[in-house]
Design an enzyme around this catalytic site. Structure first.
Site, PDB file in Angstrom:
ATOM      1  N   GLU A   1       1.161   1.685  -8.302  1.00 47.27           N
ATOM      2  CA  GLU A   1       2.174   2.597  -9.303  1.00 47.27           C
ATOM      3  C   GLU A   1       3.187   1.519 -10.072  1.00 47.27           C
ATOM      4  O   GLU A   1       4.270   1.704 -10.210  1.00 47.27           O
ATOM      5  CB  GLU A   1       2.910   3.641  -8.799  1.00 47.27           C
ATOM      6  CG  GLU A   1       1.796   4.564  -8.170  1.00 47.27           C
ATOM      7  CD  GLU A   1       2.439   5.917  -7.532  1.00 47.27           C
ATOM      8  OE1 GLU A   1       3.844   5.842  -7.489  1.00 47.27           O
ATOM      9  OE2 GLU A   1       1.695   6.439  -6.864  1.00 47.27           O
TER      10      GLU A   1
ATOM     11  N   GLU B   1      -7.284   8.706  -4.152  1.00 47.37           N
ATOM     12  CA  GLU B   1      -6.554   9.825  -3.710  1.00 47.37           C
ATOM     13  C   GLU B   1      -6.823  11.126  -4.293  1.00 47.37           C
ATOM     14  O   GLU B   1      -5.891  11.970  -4.711  1.00 47.37           O
ATOM     15  CB  GLU B   1      -5.022   9.593  -4.055  1.00 47.37           C
ATOM     16  CG  GLU B   1      -4.480   8.128  -3.420  1.00 47.37           C
ATOM     17  CD  GLU B   1      -3.055   7.816  -3.727  1.00 47.37           C
ATOM     18  OE1 GLU B   1      -2.045   8.724  -3.930  1.00 47.37           O
ATOM     19  OE2 GLU B   1      -2.441   6.616  -3.446  1.00 47.37           O
TER      20      GLU B   1
HETATM   21  O1  9MR Z   1       1.004  12.052   0.727  1.00 49.79           O
HETATM   22  C1  9MR Z   1       2.194  11.341   0.621  1.00 49.79           C
HETATM   23  C2  9MR Z   1       3.340  12.230   1.146  1.00 49.79           C
HETATM   24  O2  9MR Z   1       3.334  12.485   2.502  1.00 49.79           O
HETATM   25  C3  9MR Z   1       4.578  11.516   0.877  1.00 49.79           C
HETATM   26  O3  9MR Z   1       6.021  12.324   1.385  1.00 49.79           O
HETATM   27  C4  9MR Z   1       4.673  10.762  -0.409  1.00 49.79           C
HETATM   28  C5  9MR Z   1       6.150   9.908  -0.758  1.00 49.79           C
HETATM   29  O4  9MR Z   1       6.088   9.604  -1.901  1.00 49.79           O
HETATM   30  O5  9MR Z   1       3.711   9.795  -0.701  1.00 49.79           O
HETATM   31  C6  9MR Z   1       2.557  10.623  -0.537  1.00 49.79           C
HETATM   32  O6  9MR Z   1       1.547   9.929  -1.133  1.00 49.79           O
HETATM   33  C7  9MR Z   1       1.785   9.266  -2.171  1.00 49.79           C
HETATM   34  C8  9MR Z   1       0.681   8.170  -2.120  1.00 49.79           C
HETATM   35  O7  9MR Z   1       1.390   7.260  -1.206  1.00 49.79           O
HETATM   36  C9  9MR Z   1       0.777   7.343  -3.599  1.00 49.79           C
HETATM   37  N1  9MR Z   1       0.230   8.097  -4.585  1.00 49.79           N
HETATM   38  C10 9MR Z   1       0.838   9.441  -4.779  1.00 49.79           C
HETATM   39  C11 9MR Z   1       0.569  10.123  -3.285  1.00 49.79           C
HETATM   40  C12 9MR Z   1       1.391  11.615  -3.564  1.00 49.79           C
HETATM   41  O8  9MR Z   1       2.587  11.514  -3.638  1.00 49.79           O
END
Ligand code: 9MR
Length: 375
Positions: free
Chosen positions: A164, A280
């Site tokens: 990102e 994802e």
């Molecule tokens: O699913 C993840 C969640 O448990 C965390 O709290 C969060 C923190 O920002 O990140 C989520 O995963 C993300 C991923 O690492 C990057 N793309 C977006 C995902 C969903 O927010």
């Protein structure tokens, strides 16, 4: 003597029993069909597509969950445990327990592992803010990549080296996000990260991973252009890059459309010699007006189908991973916005329900694999 009333009563009871046993037989048949040759990984494998999922550290302790993912997937990614913050409680210190558990599990079940991620603006360690400065940030980043990539060297199919990095709205040159890494190191943090990762684990495919780059809206078009320009720059600078990760956090009921934008993104990534992974996948259905579960499930599955049919037309797309496995664990129900406005409408975005039974998205993914050309 049997009265007409008794007859009708008996007939409806018998029909009810038949219906119940019919439903059971159907459910048993479906269950049988989803394992072995009916699994996601077998259907994907027939077309040269890896089937994967994000796994939470806690879920991996559940035996039914373990059996299910070993049966259905040939690729896993850790939902949180390989990120900088969760890994590193103090500068230079690492807690490998959860990340190791997933890598060991995958090895035991002959599954591949995606690494997510080295460099991101979110989930940084608690100590980062008070410790990282313009003088030491580059060393912190390089040491971190070397440490983690080194530990799992040769065991990771692909690493999300930077996650990102584009946010056009931040107003920085080239649409780069004003992340702590950008502010402390400058735009060259990206090239340094990829070069370091290549050196530390030469076999891993190095991926750039981002979201909101594939739909047909103007905002996505801007972010897509900046992303493709970044990838092109990597290629002309000799910065090692092997793949684009399209996160695929999408929505039902919001009117977002997929077609031209996604085809352009994938074909241009392919023209740069990159593989493409849908990293994802899930569908947020907060925008679906209907509260009825069946209607919402249909809307979610329809979005899965449309999106996958378009993406999988291209042979550059080599993997599809959902962000989670069972609806009971989806991050979407934990988002503050959802909790505040939609707490009574739990989301059901994933291929398995709360009881680990297949959902409409499961069948949508499998059908889309069947429809895809072989790669
Ligand atoms: O699913 C993840 C969640 O448990 C965390 O709290 C969060 C923190 O920002 O990140 C989520 O995963 C993300 C991923 O690492 C990057 N793309 C977006 C995902 C969903 O927010």
């Amino acid at each position: 003597m049997i009265t007409r009333r008794d007859y009708l009563k008996q007939a409806s009871l018998a029909a009810g029993c038949l219906a119940v046993s019919g439903v059971r037989a159907f459910a048993a048949e479906q269950e049988q069909q989803i394992s072995g040759k009916g699994s996601l990984k077998e259907h994907g494998h027939k077309r040269g597509i890896m089937a994967g999922c994000a796994v939470g550290a806690r879920q991996l302790h559940d035996e039914a969950f373990q059996r299910l993912i070993a049966e259905q997937y040939n690729l896993v990614v850790s939902e949180n445990s390989m990120k900088f913050g969760p890994l590193s409680p103090k500068p230079g210190e690492y807690n490998w327990t959860d990340a190791d558990a997933l890598v060991d599990f995958a090895e035991k079940h002959k599954m591949k592992v995606r690494g997510h991620n080295f460099v991101w603006h979110a989930q940084l360690p608690m100590w980062f803010k008070g410790t990282a400065t313009k003088d030491n940030a580059k060393k912190i980043m390089v040491d971190h990549i070397n440490t983690v990539a080194g530990r799992y060297k040769g065991k990771i199919q692909a690493w999300d080296v930077v996650n990102e990095a584009i946010e056009v709205k931040d107003g920085m040159p080239d649409g780069l996000r004003k992340s702590p890494w950008y502010e402390l190191i400058g735009p060259e943090y990206l090239d340094i990260a990829y070069r370091t990762a290549r050196h530390a684990d030469p076999k891993a495919k190095l991926t750039y991973n981002d979201y909101s780059i594939e739909d047909d809206s103007e905002d996505n078009a801007k972010k897509r252009a900046a992303t493709l320009a970044l990838l092109k720059r990597f290629k002309s600078n000799g910065t090692p890059i092997d793949a684009l990760g399209i996160q695929s956090h999408i929505h039902a009921g919001t009117g977002e459309t997929y077609g031209k934008g996604m085809r352009e993104l994938i074909s241009r990534a392919q023209a740069l010699g990159l593989e493409v992974y849908l990293t994802e996948f899930d569908v947020n259905d907060d925008g679906v007006a209907d509260d009825d579960f069946a209607a919402r499930d249909r809307a979610v599955a329809a979005v899965y189908t449309d999106y996958l049919n378009i993406a999988l037309e291209s042979k550059a797309v080599k993997a599809v991973l959902t962000w989670g496995v069972s609806d009971k664990d989806t991050w979407l129900n934990g988002m503050r916005e959802h909790r505040e406005k939609r707490a009574n409408r739990r989301q059901r975005p994933l291929p398995f329900d709360n009881d680990l039974k297949p959902t409409a998205p499961f069948f949508a993914i499998r059908d889309a694999f069947d429809k895809a050309p072989h790669r």
